[in-house]
Write a protein that holds these residues in place. Structure first.
Motif, mmCIF file in Angstrom:
data_model
loop_
_atom_site.group_PDB
_atom_site.id
_atom_site.type_symbol
_atom_site.label_atom_id
_atom_site.label_comp_id
_atom_site.label_asym_id
_atom_site.label_seq_id
_atom_site.Cartn_x
_atom_site.Cartn_y
_atom_site.Cartn_z
ATOM 1 N N ARG A 1 8.689 -2.397 -0.986
ATOM 2 C CA ARG A 1 8.395 -0.995 -2.149
ATOM 3 C C ARG A 1 9.716 -0.934 -2.767
ATOM 4 N NH1 ARG A 1 5.841 3.828 1.322
ATOM 5 N NH2 ARG A 1 6.386 4.898 -0.679
ATOM 6 N N PHE A 2 9.163 -1.022 -4.253
ATOM 7 C CA PHE A 2 9.944 -0.220 -5.182
ATOM 8 C C PHE A 2 10.798 0.598 -5.244
ATOM 9 C CE2 PHE A 2 8.257 -3.815 -7.659
ATOM 10 C CZ PHE A 2 8.715 -5.209 -7.972
ATOM 11 N N ASP A 3 10.655 1.679 -4.645
ATOM 12 C CA ASP A 3 11.458 2.964 -4.810
ATOM 13 C C ASP A 3 12.316 2.969 -3.630
ATOM 14 O OD1 ASP A 3 9.106 2.783 -2.277
ATOM 15 O OD2 ASP A 3 8.631 4.833 -2.687
ATOM 16 N N GLY B 1 4.058 -11.046 -9.026
ATOM 17 C CA GLY B 1 4.445 -10.741 -7.248
ATOM 18 C C GLY B 1 4.287 -9.522 -7.010
ATOM 19 N N VAL B 2 3.523 -8.225 -8.116
ATOM 20 C CA VAL B 2 3.791 -6.829 -7.953
ATOM 21 C C VAL B 2 2.631 -6.522 -7.441
ATOM 22 C CG1 VAL B 2 4.383 -4.845 -9.832
ATOM 23 C CG2 VAL B 2 5.459 -6.891 -9.753
ATOM 24 N N VAL B 3 1.926 -5.884 -6.805
ATOM 25 C CA VAL B 3 1.274 -4.486 -6.917
ATOM 26 C C VAL B 3 1.579 -3.666 -6.806
ATOM 27 C CG1 VAL B 3 -0.660 -4.098 -5.325
ATOM 28 C CG2 VAL B 3 0.552 -6.288 -5.418
ATOM 29 N N VAL B 4 -0.046 -2.535 -7.624
ATOM 30 C CA VAL B 4 0.640 -1.575 -7.520
ATOM 31 C C VAL B 4 -0.901 -0.056 -7.157
ATOM 32 C CG1 VAL B 4 0.743 0.977 -8.979
ATOM 33 C CG2 VAL B 4 1.861 -1.286 -9.457
ATOM 34 N N VAL B 5 -0.381 0.499 -6.414
ATOM 35 C CA VAL B 5 -1.185 0.663 -4.880
ATOM 36 C C VAL B 5 -1.408 2.637 -5.801
ATOM 37 C CG1 VAL B 5 -1.891 -0.418 -3.797
ATOM 38 C CG2 VAL B 5 -0.137 1.125 -3.246
ATOM 39 N N ARG B 6 -2.282 2.968 -5.634
ATOM 40 C CA ARG B 6 -2.142 4.662 -5.597
ATOM 41 C C ARG B 6 -2.981 5.013 -4.126
ATOM 42 N NH1 ARG B 6 -0.961 8.243 -8.819
ATOM 43 N NH2 ARG B 6 -0.986 7.174 -10.619
ATOM 44 N N THR B 7 -2.181 6.242 -3.304
ATOM 45 C CA THR B 7 -2.423 7.052 -2.549
ATOM 46 C C THR B 7 -3.670 7.513 -2.290
ATOM 47 O OG1 THR B 7 -1.429 7.949 -1.905
ATOM 48 C CG2 THR B 7 -0.640 6.223 -0.728
ATOM 49 N N ARG C 1 2.148 6.785 -6.515
ATOM 50 C CA ARG C 1 1.860 5.469 -6.610
ATOM 51 C C ARG C 1 2.822 4.955 -6.054
ATOM 52 N NH1 ARG C 1 3.717 2.761 -11.252
ATOM 53 N NH2 ARG C 1 2.399 1.735 -12.176
ATOM 54 N N ILE C 2 2.244 3.948 -5.856
ATOM 55 C CA ILE C 2 3.644 3.081 -4.777
ATOM 56 C C ILE C 2 3.692 1.536 -5.390
ATOM 57 C CG2 ILE C 2 4.156 2.163 -2.466
ATOM 58 C CD1 ILE C 2 2.657 4.410 -1.519
ATOM 59 N N GLU C 3 5.182 1.008 -5.737
ATOM 60 C CA GLU C 3 4.546 -0.158 -6.826
ATOM 61 C C GLU C 3 5.558 -1.356 -5.340
ATOM 62 O OE1 GLU C 3 6.543 -0.383 -10.201
ATOM 63 O OE2 GLU C 3 6.265 2.058 -10.466
ATOM 64 N N LEU D 1 -2.151 0.320 3.860
ATOM 65 C CA LEU D 1 -0.614 0.098 3.989
ATOM 66 C C LEU D 1 -0.078 1.126 4.510
ATOM 67 C CD1 LEU D 1 2.208 -0.721 2.238
ATOM 68 C CD2 LEU D 1 2.132 1.777 0.597
ATOM 69 N N HIS D 2 0.744 -0.015 5.540
ATOM 70 C CA HIS D 2 1.387 0.766 6.368
ATOM 71 C C HIS D 2 2.821 0.907 6.115
ATOM 72 C CE1 HIS D 2 3.000 1.123 10.752
ATOM 73 N NE2 HIS D 2 1.391 1.516 11.079
ATOM 74 N N GLY D 3 2.739 2.144 6.029
ATOM 75 C CA GLY D 3 4.389 2.827 5.922
ATOM 76 C C GLY D 3 5.636 2.549 5.952
ATOM 77 N N ARG D 4 5.402 2.318 7.749
ATOM 78 C CA ARG D 4 6.365 1.953 8.799
ATOM 79 C C ARG D 4 6.802 1.048 8.396
ATOM 80 N NH1 ARG D 4 7.242 3.493 15.369
ATOM 81 N NH2 ARG D 4 6.154 5.413 14.277
ATOM 82 N N TYR D 5 5.897 -0.082 8.200
ATOM 83 C CA TYR D 5 6.937 -1.721 9.159
ATOM 84 C C TYR D 5 6.337 -2.240 7.585
ATOM 85 C CZ TYR D 5 7.103 -0.099 13.723
ATOM 86 O OH TYR D 5 7.236 0.106 15.148
ATOM 87 N N ASP D 6 5.858 -1.423 6.632
ATOM 88 C CA ASP D 6 5.768 -2.443 4.962
ATOM 89 C C ASP D 6 4.895 -3.419 4.955
ATOM 90 O OD1 ASP D 6 7.465 -0.172 3.874
ATOM 91 O OD2 ASP D 6 8.661 -1.597 4.467
ATOM 92 N N VAL D 7 3.215 -2.949 5.950
ATOM 93 C CA VAL D 7 2.543 -4.542 5.627
ATOM 94 C C VAL D 7 1.187 -3.807 4.576
ATOM 95 C CG1 VAL D 7 1.488 -5.298 7.583
ATOM 96 C CG2 VAL D 7 3.220 -4.659 8.221
ATOM 97 N N LEU D 8 0.972 -4.521 4.036
ATOM 98 C CA LEU D 8 0.046 -4.682 3.186
ATOM 99 C C LEU D 8 -1.057 -4.781 3.683
ATOM 100 C CD1 LEU D 8 -1.669 -3.142 -0.038
ATOM 101 C CD2 LEU D 8 -1.160 -4.856 -0.794
ATOM 102 N N ALA D 9 -2.558 -3.935 3.697
ATOM 103 C CA ALA D 9 -3.760 -4.862 4.459
ATOM 104 C C ALA D 9 -4.687 -5.170 3.123
ATOM 105 C CB ALA D 9 -4.603 -4.214 5.712
#
Length: 121
Positions: free
Chosen positions: A115-117, A64-70, A76-78, A97-105
């Motif tokens: 967010r793992f961080d 269930g892990v997704v790693v993205v790079r802005t 790098r965000i896990e 990625l919506h940073g405040r509400y932690d939503v991935l589109a």
């Protein structure tokens, strides 16, 4: 003459609620990384300036892990999602990625992400 009001005591919880997404069923929790709550979806839609464009670097559907790079900052965000984001996020695909509400589109789909961080920080 009225009788005194006696509030009913709360029921004791005998078992903890278990999220069903680990078993491949519909998620029953709105905790980070689980089902997307309607309010969370609406708030992220109402604040479009807080979406950040990113590219999927890695997607592991088993964990269930997704790693993205802005795109703008190269950060790098896990992320983790029990609701299937990693099945839909293809390596190299653009996402938001919506940073405040932690939503991935991912295309037209929206996922609640953990967010793992945040866990490590």
């Amino acid at each position: 003459m009225s009788s005194p009001h006696r509030p009913l005591p709360p029921l004791q919880v005998r078992e903890r609620a278990a999220c069903m997404c680990a078993r491949g069923q519909s998620c029953s929790s709105f905790a980070p990384g689980h089902a997307l709550h309607l309010i969370q979806a609406r708030l992220s839609s109402a604040t479009p300036s807080e979406w950040v464009d990113a590219i999927v670097e890695e997607a592991d559907a088993d964990r269930g892990v997704v790693v993205v790079r802005t795109v703008a900052e190269g950060e790098r965000i896990e992320l983790w999602s029990g609701s299937g984001a990693a099945r839909h996020a293809v390596t190299g695909a653009p996402v938001a990625l919506h940073g405040r509400y932690d939503v991935l589109a991912v295309g037209s789909l929206r996922f609640n992400m953990l967010r793992f961080d945040v866990l490590r920080g």
